[in-house]
Motif scaffolding. Structure first.
Motif, PDB file in Angstrom:
ATOM      1  N   PHE A 188      37.727  39.511  43.265  1.00 48.11           N
ATOM      2  CA  PHE A 188      38.222  39.550  44.642  1.00 48.11           C
ATOM      3  C   PHE A 188      37.163  40.242  45.489  1.00 48.11           C
ATOM      4  CE2 PHE A 188      42.056  39.357  42.038  1.00 48.11           C
ATOM      5  CZ  PHE A 188      42.705  38.280  42.632  1.00 48.11           C
ATOM      6  N   VAL A 189      36.659  39.516  46.486  1.00 40.86           N
ATOM      7  CA  VAL A 189      35.527  40.050  47.255  1.00 40.86           C
ATOM      8  C   VAL A 189      35.885  40.389  48.706  1.00 40.86           C
ATOM      9  CG1 VAL A 189      33.769  38.931  45.835  1.00 40.86           C
ATOM     10  CG2 VAL A 189      34.789  37.684  47.768  1.00 40.86           C
ATOM     11  N   THR A 190      36.940  39.771  49.236  1.00 41.75           N
ATOM     12  CA  THR A 190      37.386  40.080  50.601  1.00 41.75           C
ATOM     13  C   THR A 190      38.918  40.053  50.624  1.00 41.75           C
ATOM     14  OG1 THR A 190      37.416  37.765  51.327  1.00 41.75           O
ATOM     15  CG2 THR A 190      35.339  38.982  51.605  1.00 41.75           C
ATOM     16  N   PRO A 193      36.490  47.946  46.214  1.00 40.13           N
ATOM     17  CA  PRO A 193      35.540  46.913  45.764  1.00 40.13           C
ATOM     18  C   PRO A 193      35.642  45.612  46.552  1.00 40.13           C
ATOM     19  CG  PRO A 193      37.403  46.954  44.299  1.00 40.13           C
ATOM     20  CD  PRO A 193      37.644  48.050  45.301  1.00 40.13           C
ATOM     21  N   LEU A 194      35.679  45.712  47.868  1.00 42.44           N
ATOM     22  CA  LEU A 194      35.738  44.531  48.729  1.00 42.44           C
ATOM     23  C   LEU A 194      34.571  44.595  49.710  1.00 42.44           C
ATOM     24  CD1 LEU A 194      39.545  44.369  49.677  1.00 42.44           C
ATOM     25  CD2 LEU A 194      38.361  42.982  47.961  1.00 42.44           C
ATOM     26  N   LYS A 195      33.968  43.433  49.947  1.00 45.19           N
ATOM     27  CA  LYS A 195      32.865  43.393  50.906  1.00 45.19           C
ATOM     28  C   LYS A 195      33.362  43.586  52.333  1.00 45.19           C
ATOM     29  CE  LYS A 195      30.001  40.263  48.127  1.00 45.19           C
ATOM     30  NZ  LYS A 195      29.334  38.930  48.088  1.00 45.19           N
ATOM     31  N   SER A 196      34.541  43.023  52.604  1.00 47.02           N
ATOM     32  CA  SER A 196      35.048  43.088  53.978  1.00 47.02           C
ATOM     33  C   SER A 196      36.547  42.812  54.012  1.00 47.02           C
ATOM     34  CB  SER A 196      34.319  42.076  54.870  1.00 47.02           C
ATOM     35  OG  SER A 196      34.591  40.754  54.419  1.00 47.02           O
ATOM     36  N   ILE A 197      37.163  43.143  55.170  1.00 44.97           N
ATOM     37  CA  ILE A 197      38.552  42.797  55.461  1.00 44.97           C
ATOM     38  C   ILE A 197      38.566  42.116  56.824  1.00 44.97           C
ATOM     39  CG2 ILE A 197      40.868  43.679  55.967  1.00 44.97           C
ATOM     40  CD1 ILE A 197      40.380  45.900  53.970  1.00 44.97           C
ATOM     41  N   SER A 198      39.283  41.006  56.921  1.00 43.80           N
ATOM     42  CA  SER A 198      39.304  40.243  58.181  1.00 43.80           C
ATOM     43  C   SER A 198      40.562  40.538  58.977  1.00 43.80           C
ATOM     44  CB  SER A 198      39.202  38.743  57.906  1.00 43.80           C
ATOM     45  OG  SER A 198      40.259  38.308  57.063  1.00 43.80           O
ATOM     46  N   LEU A 209      29.841  47.389  60.500  1.00 42.76           N
ATOM     47  CA  LEU A 209      30.228  46.099  61.061  1.00 42.76           C
ATOM     48  C   LEU A 209      30.393  45.043  59.979  1.00 42.76           C
ATOM     49  CD1 LEU A 209      28.056  45.847  64.304  1.00 42.76           C
ATOM     50  CD2 LEU A 209      30.539  45.904  64.174  1.00 42.76           C
ATOM     51  N   GLU A 210      29.637  45.154  58.896  1.00 44.07           N
ATOM     52  CA  GLU A 210      29.720  44.185  57.809  1.00 44.07           C
ATOM     53  C   GLU A 210      31.074  44.244  57.092  1.00 44.07           C
ATOM     54  OE1 GLU A 210      27.901  41.662  56.432  1.00 44.07           O
ATOM     55  OE2 GLU A 210      26.812  41.798  58.332  1.00 44.07           O
ATOM     56  N   GLN A 211      31.756  45.370  57.180  1.00 44.72           N
ATOM     57  CA  GLN A 211      33.026  45.537  56.465  1.00 44.72           C
ATOM     58  C   GLN A 211      34.218  44.968  57.225  1.00 44.72           C
ATOM     59  OE1 GLN A 211      32.229  49.919  55.808  1.00 44.72           O
ATOM     60  NE2 GLN A 211      33.217  49.439  53.850  1.00 44.72           N
ATOM     61  N   LEU A 212      33.965  44.502  58.451  1.00 41.57           N
ATOM     62  CA  LEU A 212      35.058  44.010  59.299  1.00 41.57           C
ATOM     63  C   LEU A 212      34.711  42.620  59.817  1.00 41.57           C
ATOM     64  CD1 LEU A 212      37.786  45.149  60.440  1.00 41.57           C
ATOM     65  CD2 LEU A 212      36.538  45.599  62.543  1.00 41.57           C
TER      66      LEU A 212
END
Length: 629
Positions: A412-414, A466-471, A499-502
């Protein structure tokens, strides 16, 4: 004589026998009685015609009582006018209570005058003024000051010509009263009362204030006054509203003069349709019929109501002759019966607007009746909207997260943030129910900023996530806000989020509504480092060429496309879409994947990521943290 003339004109008005009409009628009656008693009393005093003492006392006591009654009624009338012009936002109940209590106090004092002589005495047949004889002017002045102070609070709601007249009233009244005090031998009471009643008639009672000039019918303001009066009397009303569809096309095709002639013809037809109903022109494209709703409790009464509505519907299936043309007018008819309890003008208007909106959604021309089912639905929507406002005020919305699985990374990445709301009793209210209501009432903007804050706070509180981002889901309204980037930047800085995390999700439908505008705004924000996903692709129409030029990182295929891949045609279509998006440099996410068969097909199609119940349902922050471990 002049007051009698005013009474005649008032009786002939066609604006309805409402509360204001009756109050003004009482103003005229009390003014006439007071003037008559003033003349008789003055005649008896000046000519000393030898009438008995008891008659002397009765005449003068009646004059004083009528004088105070006249002032009190004019005061109540004035405050009722102010209340009507402010659409009920100010009731002036406290001021009216003061006027009534003051009148009762003076009534008691005047009746006690027989023993104490505070107002007047009759000594050997001669009238002698008492120390309170001028109290009437004090009462009049006090009521006038109260009215004028109240008027100054709401003067912006009056027409310009009425405001100009109200500026002159204080000065003229002071001059007349002052002259009367200095020259008691000249009776100006009748002149003063006539002047006040004449002003009220011109400013508020004349039919021009409550009449639509084009149709000749009473207007919306007259309806509201009449509705108030009937509701005070606990009278049930049957209201039938007619709304024209595309009347502007008639003006464009035949000309404005013909359009006006059609309006007039329809107004005459409705006005003469039934003696039990009164017709109003509610707005430019809406007429309203108001009748006795008590018949709705009887079976034959319901038939009468339905017959009226069906008669109108049948008439509009025919053409209207105007300016040598045969004009067809398309209408929607809605009707309702007011409740006996807890009903006021606001609730009536609310229900009328609700069924009007409902009628726009259905294609059928069949009249719509506001029944119990609709009432329950409206009450539910009001309750949900109330809970939305409460949740905004307390920031009590909860944010859930649905992890998104990456097929290549096997992890799970995002995750997508999803809004959840529980009412004050802890019951869950579906986003499908409260989001549309929030959008219709302009509350979606406030909700979005709350979500942004909570998501940034969650990311900042869990740096090891452990997630790159959340939308986050946003609309063009939020993106168009000049402070949008600053808000994101401030939230990220406050909670130490990069900014990369959102990421920002925006739906295909929103982009399609204004492609050029969306391109401009998204490009500007992308250049500042904001990342975008396109959500719900496949629900509506997209300009593929335009979409390919927009800086989306990811395209999320709507679950309706995923459900269609079980057929060969649907599978091939999605395959071509995925290839095209990959060639354009987009990552592709499949939404709504719920079973193993769909997972296998999605992977065969080469889709990059999967979001759906098969892998994970939406969960709160604590559950997400445990889940990802």
């Amino acid at each position: 004589m002049f007051i009698i003339v005013l009474a005649f004109f008032n009786h002939e008005q066609k604006v309805g026998k409402n509360q204001r009409y009756f109050l003004y009628s009482f103003c005229l009656l009390s003014s006439g009685v007071t003037t008559f008693l003033n003349i008789i009393s003055a005649y008896v005093v000046n000519y000393n015609i030898g009438i008995p003492l008891w008659l002397h006392m009765t005449l003068h006591t009646g004059y004083y009582l009528s004088q105070y009654l006249m002032v009190a009624i004019m005061g109540v009338y004035g405050f009722s006018i102010l209340s009507a012009y402010t659409a009920g936002r100010y009731t002036f109940a406290f001021e009216i209570k003061i006027v009534k209590l003051s009148f009762l106090l003076f009534t008691g004092l005047i009746l006690a005058n027989v023993w104490n002589g505070w107002f007047f005495e009759i000594q050997n047949g001669v009238y002698v003024q008492g120390p309170f004889s001028r109290a009437g002017y004090i009462f009049l002045g006090a009521v006038f000051v109260m009215l004028y102070v109240a008027y100054l609070r709401v003067r912006g709601m009056f027409a310009k010509d009425v405001r100009m007249m109200l500026r002159v009233i204080p000065l003229l009244s002071v001059i007349l009263v002052r002259y009367q005090v200095l020259h008691p031998e000249i009776l100006l009471l009748g002149t003063i009362s006539f002047f006040m009643n004449w002003f009220h008639f011109i400013a508020f009672q004349s039919s021009r204030n409550g009449q639509d000039f084009l149709s000749g019918l009473p207007n919306r303001y007259s309806f509201l006054e009449e509705a108030d009066y009937n509701l005070i009397k606990n009278k049930r009303l049957h209201l039938v509203m007619l709304r024209f569809d595309d009347f502007g096309k008639i003006n464009h095709k035949y000309g404005v003069m013909t359009g006006d002639a059609v309006i007039y013809a329809i107004g005459r037809y409705l006005d003469e349709l039934s003696p039990r109903y009164r017709a109003f022109r509610f707005s430019n494209t809406r007429f309203l019929l108001v009748g006795d709703g008590t018949v709705s409790t009887r079976e034959d009464g319901r038939r009468v109501m339905n017959t009226l509505v069906n008669t109108i519907q049948a008439r509009f299936e025919e053409s209207w002759k105007a300016e040598g043309h045969e004009v067809h007018v398309r209408i929607k008819i809605v009707h309702m019966v007011s409740d006996m309890e807890n009903e006021d003008r606001n609730s009536i208007l609310e229900r009328l607007e609700y069924i009007q909106a409902y009628s726009k959604e259905i294609k059928s021309a069949v009249p719509v009746f506001f029944d119990e089912r609709m009432k329950e639905k409206l009450e539910r929507e009001k309750y949900v909207l109330e809970q939305v406002r409460r949740a905004i005020e307390k920031e009590s919305f909860e944010v859930y997260y649905q992890p998104i699985y990456d097929c290549k990374a096997d992890a799970f990445v995002t995750a997508e943030s999803l809004l959840r709301m529980f009412d004050e009793n802890g019951s869950f209210i579906s986003p499908g129910e409260f989001i549309p209501l929030a959008e219709e009432n302009g509350l979606l903007d406030d909700i979005s900023w709350i979500v942004l804050k909570k998501v940034c706070q969650f990311i900042g509180d869990h740096p090891q996530l452990p997630l790159k981002s959340i939308s986050i889901n946003m609309s063009m309204q939020q993106l168009s806000d000049k402070s949008f980037f600053n808000r994101i930047y401030d939230s990220q800085a406050l909670y130490r989020v990069s900014l990369e995390q959102l990421k920002i999700e925006i739906t295909e439908r929103t982009v399609s509504e204004d492609l050029k505008g969306a391109q401009s705004i998204i490009n500007q924000l992308h250049n500042k480092g904001v990342g975008f996903y396109m959500d719900d692709f496949g629900v509506g129409y997209s300009n593929f060429a335009g979409m390919m030029q927009m800086p989306f990182e990811t395209i999320k295929l709507d679950m309706s496309l995923i459900k269609g891949i079980h057929s060969s045609g649907g599978y091939d279509m999605v395959w071509h879409l995925v290839q095209m998006m990959h060639n354009a440099g987009f990552l592709v996410v499949a939404e709504g994947v719920e079973n193993e068969d769909e997972v296998m097909k999605v992977k065969e199609l080469g889709i990059d990521r999967i979001q759906g119940y098969y892998y994970a349902k939406p969960m709160n922050g604590d559950t997400l943290t445990e889940f990802l471990k």
